[in-house]
Design a protein around this motif. Structure first.
Motif, PDB file in Angstrom:
ATOM      1  N   GLU A  61      92.170  12.425  27.076  1.00 49.39           N
ATOM      2  CA  GLU A  61      92.021  14.182  27.853  1.00 49.39           C
ATOM      3  C   GLU A  61      91.140  14.785  27.363  1.00 49.39           C
ATOM      4  OE1 GLU A  61      94.610  16.575  29.951  1.00 49.39           O
ATOM      5  OE2 GLU A  61      95.861  14.610  29.370  1.00 49.39           O
ATOM      6  N   ALA A  62      91.342  14.982  25.525  1.00 48.17           N
ATOM      7  CA  ALA A  62      90.690  15.665  24.742  1.00 48.17           C
ATOM      8  C   ALA A  62      89.258  15.712  24.794  1.00 48.17           C
ATOM      9  CB  ALA A  62      91.011  15.068  23.544  1.00 48.17           C
ATOM     10  N   ALA A  64      87.712  14.787  27.675  1.00 44.23           N
ATOM     11  CA  ALA A  64      87.347  15.308  28.415  1.00 44.23           C
ATOM     12  C   ALA A  64      87.388  17.280  28.492  1.00 44.23           C
ATOM     13  CB  ALA A  64      88.118  15.342  29.847  1.00 44.23           C
ATOM     14  N   GLN A  65      88.333  17.563  27.401  1.00 40.11           N
ATOM     15  CA  GLN A  65      88.370  19.344  27.335  1.00 40.11           C
ATOM     16  C   GLN A  65      87.550  19.755  26.689  1.00 40.11           C
ATOM     17  OE1 GLN A  65      92.407  19.090  25.986  1.00 40.11           O
ATOM     18  NE2 GLN A  65      93.603  19.253  28.279  1.00 40.11           N
ATOM     19  N   ALA A  66      86.992  18.891  26.039  1.00 40.17           N
ATOM     20  CA  ALA A  66      86.116  19.822  24.662  1.00 40.17           C
ATOM     21  C   ALA A  66      84.574  19.232  25.304  1.00 40.17           C
ATOM     22  CB  ALA A  66      85.520  18.431  23.487  1.00 40.17           C
ATOM     23  N   LYS A  67      84.188  18.770  26.472  1.00 36.04           N
ATOM     24  CA  LYS A  67      82.972  18.670  26.937  1.00 36.04           C
ATOM     25  C   LYS A  67      83.647  20.076  28.523  1.00 36.04           C
ATOM     26  CE  LYS A  67      80.645  15.326  27.499  1.00 36.04           C
ATOM     27  NZ  LYS A  67      79.068  14.026  28.111  1.00 36.04           N
ATOM     28  N   GLY A  68      84.773  20.419  28.704  1.00 36.95           N
ATOM     29  CA  GLY A  68      84.613  21.282  29.492  1.00 36.95           C
ATOM     30  C   GLY A  68      84.519  21.082  31.048  1.00 36.95           C
ATOM     31  N   LYS A  69      84.561  19.401  31.346  1.00 37.23           N
ATOM     32  CA  LYS A  69      84.560  19.494  33.172  1.00 37.23           C
ATOM     33  C   LYS A  69      85.264  18.095  32.801  1.00 37.23           C
ATOM     34  CE  LYS A  69      80.096  16.946  32.254  1.00 37.23           C
ATOM     35  NZ  LYS A  69      78.576  17.158  32.773  1.00 37.23           N
ATOM     36  N   PRO A  70      86.349  17.275  33.606  1.00 33.10           N
ATOM     37  CA  PRO A  70      86.871  15.737  33.782  1.00 33.10           C
ATOM     38  C   PRO A  70      85.902  14.926  33.883  1.00 33.10           C
ATOM     39  CG  PRO A  70      86.759  16.650  36.098  1.00 33.10           C
ATOM     40  CD  PRO A  70      85.980  18.014  34.843  1.00 33.10           C
TER      41      PRO A  70
END
Length: 207
Positions: A61-62, A64-70
């Motif tokens: 999940e980290a 995905a959050q770093a990339k700003g998209k799921p």
């Protein structure tokens, strides 16, 4: 630095062996550890009460959050691109091999026992397929092959084989989660069922 990627897991199991429970345990395990989890299944029919493919992808999940998209996660395993295959019986390991799920990047975890198919049972004479051929091919094809009689371990514990396979998955250390997290996932079922499953899990882990 390489891009983060999903951990891809396929489970080949027969009806009544707890394949769905095993898939749910892996999903809960991943989510507790901060992973986005997706699980799908394709049920089979007839043969040995139905052979099913369960497929799970775990993505941090980290990341995905770093990339700003799921992440975009697949709904079915792609031949040559599966990290872990769990087979509840030797011919289920053969089915995974035949479908191309097992490659030199795959950890294949399988139970060595047999549950005979309809065609094997009704043959005039000995219609059993040679499990030894499957084992040889598995050792040649898989990057790593973990084999033990998970059915016997589960029966001795009074549990379903899925618990022993979950233990073998933990013992292989192919997932980035500690043994304690696996045990907590199994224990969450509670009661006598949870106790039996935990005993089978530990037997699978030792195997």
């Amino acid at each position: 630095m390489s891009e983060p990627r999903a951990i891809k897991i396929a489970i080949n199991a027969l009806g009544g062996q707890g394949g769905g429970v095993l898939a749910n345990w892996i999903v809960r395990l991943g989510e507790k550890a901060g992973y986005i989890a997706q699980a799908t299944s394709v049920p089979g029919v007839a043969q040995r009460t139905g052979a099913t493919v369960y497929y799970i992808e775990l993505f941090p999940e980290a990341a995905a959050q770093a990339k700003g998209k799921p992440p975009v996660l697949a709904l079915m395993p792609v031949p040559g691109d599966v990290d872990i295959v769990i087979a509840s019986e030797m011919m289920e390991a053969g089915r995974a091999l035949a479908r191309g799920f097992v490659s030199n990047k795959t950890t294949l975890i399988a139970s060595s026992h047999r549950v005979y198919a309809i065609g094997e049972k009704i043959a005039m004479g000995d219609g059993r397929e040679n499990a030894g051929d499957i084992e040889k091919l598995a050792r040649k094809t898989a990057g790593r092959f973990v084999l033990a009689d998970m059915d016997a371990a589960a029966k001795e514990a009074g549990a379903v084989i899925s618990a022993a396979l979950f233990g073998a998955l933990a013992g292989s250390e192919v997932l980035p989660f500690p043994k304690e997290s696996f045990e907590k996932t199994v224990s969450a079922d509670g009661g006598k069922r949870g106790e039996a499953s935990l005993k089978a899990f530990r037997a699978g882990y030792d195997a």
